[in-house]
Design an enzyme around this catalytic site. Structure first.
Site, PDB file in Angstrom:
ATOM      1  N   GLY A 107     -14.885  11.816   6.879  1.00 18.94           N
ATOM      2  CA  GLY A 107     -15.699  12.767   6.136  1.00 18.94           C
ATOM      3  C   GLY A 107     -15.848  12.327   4.690  1.00 18.94           C
ATOM      4  O   GLY A 107     -15.036  11.553   4.172  1.00 18.94           O
ATOM      5  N   GLY A 156     -13.555  12.701  10.330  1.00 16.64           N
ATOM      6  CA  GLY A 156     -14.716  13.451  10.778  1.00 16.64           C
ATOM      7  C   GLY A 156     -15.361  12.888  12.019  1.00 16.64           C
ATOM      8  O   GLY A 156     -15.921  13.625  12.837  1.00 16.64           O
ATOM      9  N   GLU A 179      -5.048  11.045   7.661  1.00 16.79           N
ATOM     10  CA  GLU A 179      -5.183  12.069   6.620  1.00 16.79           C
ATOM     11  C   GLU A 179      -3.938  12.260   5.755  1.00 16.79           C
ATOM     12  O   GLU A 179      -4.045  12.632   4.583  1.00 16.79           O
ATOM     13  CB  GLU A 179      -5.587  13.406   7.255  1.00 16.79           C
ATOM     14  CG  GLU A 179      -7.045  13.497   7.669  1.00 16.79           C
ATOM     15  CD  GLU A 179      -7.342  12.758   8.958  1.00 16.79           C
ATOM     16  OE1 GLU A 179      -8.535  12.627   9.296  1.00 16.79           O
ATOM     17  OE2 GLU A 179      -6.396  12.310   9.627  1.00 16.79           O
ATOM     18  N   ASP A 187      -7.247  17.112  10.711  1.00 14.78           N
ATOM     19  CA  ASP A 187      -7.974  18.341  11.027  1.00 14.78           C
ATOM     20  C   ASP A 187      -8.999  18.078  12.123  1.00 14.78           C
ATOM     21  O   ASP A 187      -8.700  17.376  13.074  1.00 14.78           O
ATOM     22  CB  ASP A 187      -8.610  18.927   9.755  1.00 14.78           C
ATOM     23  CG  ASP A 187      -9.625  17.994   9.113  1.00 14.78           C
ATOM     24  OD1 ASP A 187      -9.577  16.769   9.371  1.00 14.78           O
ATOM     25  OD2 ASP A 187     -10.481  18.481   8.345  1.00 14.78           O
TER      26      ASP A 187
END
Length: 476
Positions: A107, A156, A179, A187
């Site tokens: 992301g 992402g 992450e 996530d």
């Protein structure tokens, strides 16, 4: 040895011949007549929409940024995905990346951090909220969804693919959830898919951010099929010719393009799988660290070095989200992650990690607190997990589940293999099965899926011993 196409019903001889010619010539590229976007606009769009016969395709179109996901792309895809899912003309939806390097490398977190640092926390949180809404939509579509992970697939990009019923890896696939290295947590539904991988594989991948390549993602359960990249265009053509949205038919079509197992290939984390289960089964980071220290191997030392370099707070958040996610439905996992993302936007480590690794590129983040021992677990739980969000995540539907409904399209899990060894599985027969007989049971159950036998034999080499009568005994 690469597998040749099956010429079963639904595949015409002329189609097979044409596809073989394309494979030999290495034909790649897009068909301009597929695009529903005007030609003058297509090069500028960050996501292209293509329509060809019964298939609909998203092409992530930021190759210079490794197709990193931003809010514009999320807002581009969400309404179109809803429309395609509702269309009777659309039988299968495909997502892939443009360029040769990446499906989607993550992301666009730099922009998110900049918003948070400018006190625009609500705008920053909107990215996570809309991204998770899209991820949940992909996870609960009624239309078959095929993700082609041809290249880097991280962050992402994982959220756009890992919840799909069909996830195709190639020799170019590079998967990771790194992450914790930027002060965040895995996530995009990581709290759901990571604890559902074999043993403690998901815990290990989520905490350490280890990379897996190509066919290893299939062995791990991240991808469902392994297709050489030179076959992808032919595969997409085949999918577009199908006149049904039946998932089993889609699966059979993909299987026609799957490569034979690479017999000289060894699952990348095979040698350390038992150590991973031993060391990462605990519910605190301190216990995991102590177990790795006791292991005292090169693998353990390398893993400890990584754990001591990433965000201590992120480690504790990640471990807790994986443990809680194992018992939550997929919708509640996204709601939990939305709350975690909100708190990370107000904390130190996310902004600091992005600064050190992505902006200044010093690779020397200053974590607060600076060590694993300095992070109070109860305080972390109160702040991140027990503090209700003032604005809960709203999903597009209430659809949820506790196990992936199309898990059968991947290779068998270690739990499924264990149930055959112990005689608990239906059709497994007597307990005195040989390793080959165990593999035979699971190959038959899968309909002859390529790769099943190889995974079964790899798992049995680590997880069984022979009893006094020669019977296989599962080692817990």
């Amino acid at each position: 040895m690469l597998r040749t196409f099956r010429t079963a019903a639904k595949v015409s001889p002329s189609f097979v011949a044409q596809n073989r010619i394309r494979m030999v010539n290495g034909w790649l590229g897009a068909r301009v007549n597929m695009s529903t976007t005007a030609a003058k606009d297509a090069p500028e769009a960050d996501v292209l929409h293509r329509k060809h016969l019964s298939s609909r395709t998203f092409v992530l179109n930021r190759p210079k940024a490794l197709n990193a996901l931003n809010l514009s792309m999320v807002r581009n895809m969400t309404p179109q995905l809803q429309a395609w899912d509702a269309s009777d003309l659309c039988k299968v939806i495909v997502i892939k990346g443009s360029g040769e390097k990446a499906f989607c490398a993550g992301g666009d977190v730099r922009q998110v951090v900049e918003l948070a640092q400018n006190k625009k926390h609500d705008e920053a949180l909107a990215f996570f909220a809309e991204e998770y809404k899209l991820n949940h939509m992909i996870a609960t579509l009624k239309t078959p969804f095929v993700a082609i992970l041809n290249g880097i697939t991280m962050g992402g990009g994982v959220g756009l693919s890992v919840h799909a019923p069909f996830r195709i890896a190639t020799e170019k696939t590079l998967f990771a959830m790194p992450e914790t290295n930027i002060g965040l947590f895995p996530d995009v539904g990581g709290s759901f898919f990571l604890p559902r991988l074999d043993g403690e594989t998901g815990t290990y991948l989520g905490l350490v951010g280890t990379r897996l390549k190509g066919i290893d993602t299939v062995y791990a359960g991240i991808a469902t099929h392994y297709v050489p990249s030179e076959r992808l265009v032919a595969l997409e053509d085949r999918l577009s010719e199908l006149e049904t949205d039946n998932h089993d038919v889609i699966n059979m079509a993909i299987e026609d393009f799957v490569s034979e197992p690479l017999h000289d290939h060894k699952y990348a984390i095979s040698d350390n799988r038992n150590a991973i289960d031993r060391c990462f089964r605990f519910n605190t980071i301190e216990e995991i660290v102590a177990a790795l220290e006791q292991e005292n191997t090169d693998f353990a030392k390398k893993t400890l070095k990584t754990l001591r370099s990433v965000s201590p707070t992120s480690l504790k958040i990640t471990l807790q989200q994986i443990r809680e996610g194992a018992h939550l439905g997929i919708a509640d996992c996204f709601r939990m992650e939305h709350q975690l993302a909100r708190e990370c936007l107000y904390g130190n480590d996310f902004a600091e990690g992005v600064r050190a690794l992505l902006i200044d590129k010093t690779n020397e983040p200053h974590w607060q607190p600076p060590t694993i021992e300095a992070v109070d677990r109860e305080q972390m739980l109160g702040q991140y997990f027990r503090n209700e969000s003032p604005v809960p995540l709203e999903l597009s539907s209430t659809t949820t589940y506790n196990e992936y409904p199309y898990r059968r399209y991947g290779l068998p899990t270690e739990d499924e293999i264990r149930s055959v060894v112990t005689g608990e599985a239906e059709g497994s027969g007597p307990l005195q099965l040989t390793a080959e007989e165990v593999a035979d049971v699971l190959v038959k159950k899968s309909g002859g899926k390529i790769g099943v036998r190889e995974k079964v034999m790899e798992v049995l080499s680590r997880k069984v011993s022979k009893g006094a009568e020669g019977e296989l005994k599962w080692i817990d």
